[in-house]
Design a protein around this motif. Structure first.
Motif, PDB file in Angstrom:
ATOM      1  N   PHE A 109       0.828  -1.203   0.000  1.00  0.00           N
ATOM      2  CA  PHE A 109       0.000   0.000   0.000  1.00  0.00           C
ATOM      3  C   PHE A 109       0.864   1.256   0.000  1.00  0.00           C
ATOM      4  CE2 PHE A 109      -2.589  -3.413   1.575  1.00  0.00           C
ATOM      5  CZ  PHE A 109      -3.813  -3.203   0.944  1.00  0.00           C
ATOM      6  N   MET A 110       2.165   1.099  -0.290  1.00  0.00           N
ATOM      7  CA  MET A 110       3.058   2.239  -0.406  1.00  0.00           C
ATOM      8  C   MET A 110       2.484   3.215  -1.439  1.00  0.00           C
ATOM      9  SD  MET A 110       7.089   2.034  -1.366  1.00  0.00           S
ATOM     10  CE  MET A 110       8.092   3.503  -1.586  1.00  0.00           C
ATOM     11  N   PRO A 111       2.387   4.507  -1.096  1.00  0.00           N
ATOM     12  CA  PRO A 111       1.714   5.440  -2.009  1.00  0.00           C
ATOM     13  C   PRO A 111       2.344   5.561  -3.392  1.00  0.00           C
ATOM     14  CG  PRO A 111       1.894   6.400   0.182  1.00  0.00           C
ATOM     15  CD  PRO A 111       2.712   5.136   0.197  1.00  0.00           C
ATOM     16  N   LYS A 112       3.667   5.474  -3.501  1.00  0.00           N
ATOM     17  CA  LYS A 112       4.321   5.643  -4.805  1.00  0.00           C
ATOM     18  C   LYS A 112       5.539   4.734  -4.905  1.00  0.00           C
ATOM     19  CE  LYS A 112       5.032   8.175  -8.661  1.00  0.00           C
ATOM     20  NZ  LYS A 112       4.200   8.075  -9.864  1.00  0.00           N
ATOM     21  N   PRO A 113       5.336   3.431  -5.176  1.00  0.00           N
ATOM     22  CA  PRO A 113       6.473   2.512  -5.222  1.00  0.00           C
ATOM     23  C   PRO A 113       7.289   2.599  -6.502  1.00  0.00           C
ATOM     24  CG  PRO A 113       4.421   1.320  -5.578  1.00  0.00           C
ATOM     25  CD  PRO A 113       4.050   2.736  -5.257  1.00  0.00           C
TER      26      PRO A 113
ATOM     27  N   GLY B 142       0.696   6.461  -8.644  1.00  0.00           N
ATOM     28  CA  GLY B 142       0.688   6.158  -7.223  1.00  0.00           C
ATOM     29  C   GLY B 142      -0.624   5.502  -6.821  1.00  0.00           C
ATOM     30  N   SER B 143      -0.662   5.018  -5.584  1.00  0.00           N
ATOM     31  CA  SER B 143      -1.861   4.370  -5.050  1.00  0.00           C
ATOM     32  C   SER B 143      -2.524   5.284  -4.031  1.00  0.00           C
ATOM     33  CB  SER B 143      -1.506   3.031  -4.385  1.00  0.00           C
ATOM     34  OG  SER B 143      -1.072   2.098  -5.348  1.00  0.00           O
ATOM     35  N   GLY B 144      -3.747   5.694  -4.333  1.00  0.00           N
ATOM     36  CA  GLY B 144      -4.511   6.530  -3.426  1.00  0.00           C
ATOM     37  C   GLY B 144      -5.694   5.771  -2.853  1.00  0.00           C
TER      38      GLY B 144
END
Length: 445
Positions: free
Chosen positions: A229-233, A239-241
Motif C-alpha cells: 500500500f506504499m503510495p508511490k512505489p 501512485g496508489s490513493g
C-alpha cells in the motif's frame, strides 16, 4: 452481558474456535494483535485484557504503562484464511486506562469522539473508499527493486491471470468476513489493483480497512506475491490513493441533497466542501502521513496538489460526482488526496472535523474548477483562490503544527506524538543520500 457478546461466545463454542485474536491499531496505523483462549473471552468482555502500553507506538510512557484492550463484540468475525487446523476469530478492541476511562492515545477513540460531535449536530458520517495498491512478484526483500506482478493496465481483462485470480479470492475472503465489495478492477499501473468497499459508517469502514490490508497481504503471500500500500512505489507508474466518497445523513435523509439546487448539492453539502478546502493543507499530514506520500501528490494526472473542487473533475481535490435522478441518497462528495496507507481512524476524523467546521462556521464555497487543474499555471490557480497542498511531509507538518482544528480533533497526546514521530521520519529522510543524487552528481562533481 449484552446480546452481541452472548452471540459471540455461543458462536465460538459452536464453531470450535480455538484462537481469538484481539486487534487494535497504534497511532501510526499499524495493526496490533494478541491471541487469547476462548475461555478468557467472557472475562475480556467484562474487564478487558491488560498489556504494556509503553511498548506500543504513541500509547503511553513507561511509568504509566498499564493499559486495557476491551474487545468490541460488534466487530466479531471468523478469520477465513485459517481454514486448516483449529479455527480462529478476531475482534477489534477499544483501549482503556486501568480506571476504565477511554485512552486518548487510541486512534479508534479519536474517531469515535469526532463521530459523537457529528451526532450531537444530528449527523451520521458515511464513507466509501476506493482502495488502490500494487501486487509485486515474490516476497519483497530489502534492497531489491520492486517488480510488478503483471504488465496490464486500467480495466484490462486478464482471463486466468494472476491479478484476476487474486482479486477473486481476496473478495471472497472479505465477504466471508462480512465486508461488502462494490467494484474491483485492474488499475492503471502494472500490477496495480483497485477494490472499492461498499459505503458504511466511518468507524465500521475504518475497522474494515484495517482488515482489508491484512487480507490483501495474506492472499498475496498465499499466491506467491506481495501486496504493498506504499503510495508511490514506482517513479514511472501511478501512485496508489484511496479516493473516498463522503456523505452526511440525518436518519434516513441525505443532508447533502437538495432538489433543484446546483448539482443537487445542499447548503450543508457546500459548506462541508468549503470546510475541507479551507483546512485541507492542515489535515494533509494526517491523510498523507508518509515521506513517500508526497511523491504521489506531485505526480500530476489524477493526484491532487491544489485545494479546489469541481463537478466530475478528476484533477481536483474534491469531486462532486454526477447526480443520479431518483437516487437522492447517492449525492456525495469525493475526497481524492487520501492515501491507502494512512491511519483510517485519524484520517476520517480530521476529514469529518474539517467538514463540520465549514458547516458550523457557514463557510462560503468558492467557484468550482471545471478545467484540468494541472493544465493551469500556478498564477492562474492562485487567481482562482486555490490553496496549494503541502509538497513534502516536512511542509505538511509545519502547517499541521499551527492547526487548532487538528490539535483539537486528535487530542493533545496523539497530536504531540504524531508530530514528534513524523518530524523524526522527515529528518531521517533528509539525511539520506539517494540513488538519484549519486547518478546525477557522482560522475561530474
Amino acid at each position: 452481558m449484552d446480546k452481541q457478546a452472548e452471540f459471540v461466545l455461543r458462536t465460538i463454542e459452536e464453531r470450535d474456535i480455538r484462537f481469538v485474536r484481539l486487534w487494535f491499531t497504534d497511532v501510526l496505523g499499524t495493526l496490533k494483535s494478541v491471541a487469547i483462549a476462548p475461555a478468557e473471552l467472557e472475562g475480556a468482555f467484562a474487564e478487558g485484557i491488560g498489556f504494556d502500553g509503553s511498548a506500543i507506538e504513541g500509547f503511553t510512557r513507561v511509568y504509566e504503562s498499564d493499559m486495557i484492550a476491551k474487545p468490541d463484540p460488534g466487530t466479531f468475525s471468523l478469520l477465513p484464511w485459517r481454514s486448516e487446523g483449529p479455527g480462529a476469530a478476531r475482534l477489534f478492541c477499544d483501549i482503556q486506562m486501568p480506571d476504565g476511562s477511554a485512552s486518548y492515545a487510541d486512534p479508534r477513540f479519536v474517531l469515535k469522539r469526532t463521530l459523537t460531535r457529528a451526532a450531537d449536530l444530528g449527523f451520521t458520517f458515511y464513507v466509501h473508499p476506493e482502495v488502490e495498491f500494487y501486487l509485486l512478484q515474490g516476497r519483497h526483500k530489502l534492497g531489491e527493486l520492486p517488480e510488478p506482478a503483471d504488465s496490464y493496465g486500467y480495466f484490462d481483462n486478464t482471463p486466468h491471470g494472476q491479478s484476476a485470480d487474486f482479486r477473486r479470492q481476496a473478495i471472497m475472503m472479505l465477504e466471508q468476513m462480512g465486508i461488502s465489495v462494490e467494484f474491483s478492477h485492474h488499475e492503471g499501473g502494472p500490477g496495480q489493483q483497485e477494490i472499492d468497499l461498499r459505503y458504511a459508517d466511518a468507524l465500521t469502514t475504518s475497522d474494515n480497512l484495517m482488515t482489508f490490508r491484512l487480507v490483501m497481504q495474506e492472499v498475496a503471500l498465499e499466491q506467491g506475491m506481495f501486496a504493498t500500500f506504499m503510495p508511490k512505489p514506482f517513479t514511472q507508474h501511478p501512485g496508489s490513493g484511496m479516493h473516498t466518497h463522503l456523505s452526511l445523513f440525518e436518519g434516513d435523509r441525505n443532508v447533502f441533497y437538495e432538489a433543484g439546487a446546483p448539482l443537487q448539492l445542499s447548503k450543508i453539502g457546500r459548506a462541508f466542501i468549503a470546510g475541507l478546502l479551507q483546512h485541507a493543507p492542515e489535515i494533509t499530514a494526517v491523510t498523507n502521513q508518509w515521506v513517500n506520500s508526497y511523491k504521489r501528490l506531485l505526480g500530476g494526472a489524477e493526484a491532487p496538489a491544489w485545494a479546489c473542487w469541481g463537478h466530475n473533475n478528476s484533477s481536483a481535490l474534491i469531486r462532486v460526482p454526477m447526480y443520479k435522478p431518483s437516487k437522492s441518497n447517492s449525492t456525495r462528495i469525493e475526497y481524492r488526496a487520501l492515501d491507502s496507507a494512512a491511519n483510517p481512524y485519524l484520517a476520517y476524523a480530521v476529514i469529518l472535523a474539517a467538514g463540520l467546521k465549514g458547516i458550523e462556521e457557514n463557510y462560503d464555497l468558492p467557484a468550482g474548477a471545471e478545467e484540468d487543474v494541472w493544465a493551469l499555471t500556478e498564477a492562474e490557480r492562485r487567481a482562482l483562490g486555490m490553496k496549494a497542498l503541502p509538497t513534502s511531509l516536512g511542509e505538511a507538518l509545519e502547517v499541521m503544527e499551527r492547526s487548532e482544528l487538528v490539535a483539537e480533533t486528535l487530542g493533545e497526546h496523539v497530536f504531540d506524538f504524531f508530530l514528534r514521530n513524523k518530524k523524526a521520519e522527515w529528518d531521517n529522510y533528509r539525511g539520506q543520500v539517494s540513488q538519484w543524487e549519486l547518478d546525477q552528481y557522482l560522475p561530474r562533481l
